[in-house]
Design a protein around this motif. Structure first.
Motif, PDB file in Angstrom:
ATOM      1  N   GLU A 176      -3.094   6.380   0.779  1.00  0.00           N
ATOM      2  CA  GLU A 176      -2.299   5.155   0.721  1.00  0.00           C
ATOM      3  C   GLU A 176      -3.220   3.969   0.429  1.00  0.00           C
ATOM      4  O   GLU A 176      -4.303   3.840   0.996  1.00  0.00           O
ATOM      5  CB  GLU A 176      -1.596   4.946   2.066  1.00  0.00           C
ATOM      6  CG  GLU A 176      -0.674   3.752   2.085  1.00  0.00           C
ATOM      7  CD  GLU A 176       0.052   3.608   3.408  1.00  0.00           C
ATOM      8  OE1 GLU A 176       0.352   2.464   3.767  1.00  0.00           O
ATOM      9  OE2 GLU A 176       0.298   4.635   4.063  1.00  0.00           O
ATOM     10  N   GLY A 177      -2.808   3.095  -0.469  1.00  0.00           N
ATOM     11  CA  GLY A 177      -3.594   1.924  -0.820  1.00  0.00           C
ATOM     12  C   GLY A 177      -3.425   0.810   0.197  1.00  0.00           C
ATOM     13  O   GLY A 177      -2.743   0.955   1.214  1.00  0.00           O
ATOM     14  N   LEU A 178      -4.049  -0.287  -0.070  1.00  0.00           N
ATOM     15  CA  LEU A 178      -3.961  -1.461   0.790  1.00  0.00           C
ATOM     16  C   LEU A 178      -2.785  -2.321   0.354  1.00  0.00           C
ATOM     17  O   LEU A 178      -2.511  -2.449  -0.832  1.00  0.00           O
ATOM     18  CB  LEU A 178      -5.252  -2.280   0.704  1.00  0.00           C
ATOM     19  CG  LEU A 178      -6.536  -1.572   1.127  1.00  0.00           C
ATOM     20  CD1 LEU A 178      -7.734  -2.464   0.851  1.00  0.00           C
ATOM     21  CD2 LEU A 178      -6.474  -1.184   2.595  1.00  0.00           C
ATOM     22  N   ASP A 179      -2.139  -2.950   1.332  1.00  0.00           N
ATOM     23  CA  ASP A 179      -1.098  -3.906   0.965  1.00  0.00           C
ATOM     24  C   ASP A 179      -1.770  -5.139   0.368  1.00  0.00           C
ATOM     25  O   ASP A 179      -2.997  -5.294   0.417  1.00  0.00           O
ATOM     26  CB  ASP A 179      -0.192  -4.237   2.161  1.00  0.00           C
ATOM     27  CG  ASP A 179      -0.917  -4.916   3.314  1.00  0.00           C
ATOM     28  OD1 ASP A 179      -1.850  -5.706   3.084  1.00  0.00           O
ATOM     29  OD2 ASP A 179      -0.530  -4.661   4.468  1.00  0.00           O
ATOM     30  N   ALA A 180      -0.985  -6.007  -0.233  1.00  0.00           N
ATOM     31  CA  ALA A 180      -1.526  -7.162  -0.964  1.00  0.00           C
ATOM     32  C   ALA A 180      -2.386  -8.057  -0.083  1.00  0.00           C
ATOM     33  O   ALA A 180      -3.450  -8.536  -0.508  1.00  0.00           O
ATOM     34  CB  ALA A 180      -0.378  -7.962  -1.583  1.00  0.00           C
ATOM     35  N   GLU A 181      -1.963  -8.280   1.155  1.00  0.00           N
ATOM     36  CA  GLU A 181      -2.714  -9.148   2.067  1.00  0.00           C
ATOM     37  C   GLU A 181      -4.078  -8.540   2.412  1.00  0.00           C
ATOM     38  O   GLU A 181      -5.102  -9.218   2.402  1.00  0.00           O
ATOM     39  CB  GLU A 181      -1.904  -9.395   3.337  1.00  0.00           C
ATOM     40  CG  GLU A 181      -2.511 -10.446   4.237  1.00  0.00           C
ATOM     41  CD  GLU A 181      -1.610 -10.773   5.415  1.00  0.00           C
ATOM     42  OE1 GLU A 181      -2.101 -11.456   6.319  1.00  0.00           O
ATOM     43  OE2 GLU A 181      -0.434 -10.355   5.438  1.00  0.00           O
ATOM     44  N   ARG A 182      -4.111  -7.250   2.697  1.00  0.00           N
ATOM     45  CA  ARG A 182      -5.368  -6.576   3.045  1.00  0.00           C
ATOM     46  C   ARG A 182      -6.279  -6.434   1.825  1.00  0.00           C
ATOM     47  O   ARG A 182      -7.498  -6.531   1.938  1.00  0.00           O
ATOM     48  CB  ARG A 182      -5.091  -5.240   3.704  1.00  0.00           C
ATOM     49  CG  ARG A 182      -4.684  -5.430   5.158  1.00  0.00           C
ATOM     50  CD  ARG A 182      -4.189  -4.174   5.823  1.00  0.00           C
ATOM     51  NE  ARG A 182      -3.938  -4.397   7.236  1.00  0.00           N
ATOM     52  CZ  ARG A 182      -2.916  -5.082   7.742  1.00  0.00           C
ATOM     53  NH1 ARG A 182      -2.028  -5.636   6.921  1.00  0.00           N
ATOM     54  NH2 ARG A 182      -2.767  -5.241   9.038  1.00  0.00           N
ATOM     55  N   LEU A 183      -5.697  -6.214   0.667  1.00  0.00           N
ATOM     56  CA  LEU A 183      -6.485  -6.147  -0.561  1.00  0.00           C
ATOM     57  C   LEU A 183      -7.122  -7.504  -0.846  1.00  0.00           C
ATOM     58  O   LEU A 183      -8.300  -7.582  -1.203  1.00  0.00           O
ATOM     59  CB  LEU A 183      -5.614  -5.697  -1.734  1.00  0.00           C
ATOM     60  CG  LEU A 183      -6.338  -5.534  -3.070  1.00  0.00           C
ATOM     61  CD1 LEU A 183      -7.473  -4.524  -2.972  1.00  0.00           C
ATOM     62  CD2 LEU A 183      -5.338  -5.127  -4.149  1.00  0.00           C
ATOM     63  N   ALA A 184      -6.373  -8.570  -0.672  1.00  0.00           N
ATOM     64  CA  ALA A 184      -6.927  -9.917  -0.876  1.00  0.00           C
ATOM     65  C   ALA A 184      -8.054 -10.188   0.125  1.00  0.00           C
ATOM     66  O   ALA A 184      -9.097 -10.763  -0.234  1.00  0.00           O
ATOM     67  CB  ALA A 184      -5.821 -10.967  -0.737  1.00  0.00           C
TER      68      ALA A 184
END
Length: 165
Positions: A3-11
């Motif tokens: 599973e990838g990172l959500d947008a907030e965690r990726l940022a």
């Protein structure tokens, strides 16, 4: 597939990676300009200066620097050529060796420290309030403890002098 990172965690991740690399590069560039030391040189000198006999076994020094043994050997050899450290046999165990801070290394550290502290303040600490400093300390202490290999003791945290001390 993981599973990838959500947008907030990726940022968050990208901001951390990019800003931390820029910060380390800036601090390294300024150290080299003001003292002809790299950030790695400076860290070695600080760690050795904080020990009672100003010496550490090479394995312990590598662990505290988060260096591979070969990288530490290269680092210490470079610093040895410049007279900042010496390599000596361990008095307790002649099979091992220690990195030892020289008088020239201590003088170099003392001359570099005020400029480096000003860089750290100017590029990081002055932009943080007390709550942010406390939060970052908790986060990185927790991550650092979790990421340490088993069996390696944590060194005493550096206690910076304050105006009250």
């Amino acid at each position: 597939m993981a599973e990838g990172l959500d947008a907030e965690r990726l940022a968050c991740w990208r901001a951390y990676i990019e800003s931390s690399q820029r910060l380390l590069n800036q601090l390294d560039d300024e150290l080299r300009t003001t003292s002809e030391l790299s950030l790695a040189d400076y860290h070695v000198l600080v760690l050795l200066s904080e020990t009672p006999r100003q010496r550490l076994r090479m394995g312990e020094l590598a662990s505290r620097l988060v260096f591979s043994p070969s990288r530490l050997t290269y680092q210490i050899s470079s610093m040895e050529r410049r007279g900042l450290v010496a390599r000596q046999s361990c008095p307790e165990d002649r099979r091992g060796s220690e990195a030892v801070l020289t008088a020239a290394g201590l003088l170099t550290l003392r001359e570099a420290a005020p400029h480096h502290a000003a860089s750290v303040r100017g590029h990081l600490m002055d932009d943080l309030d007390d709550a942010e400093v406390a939060c970052l300390t908790r986060v990185f202490d927790r991550l650092g403890s979790r990421l340490k290999p088993n069996g390696i003791p944590s060194p005493e945290p550096l206690r910076l002098r304050t105006e009250e001390n």
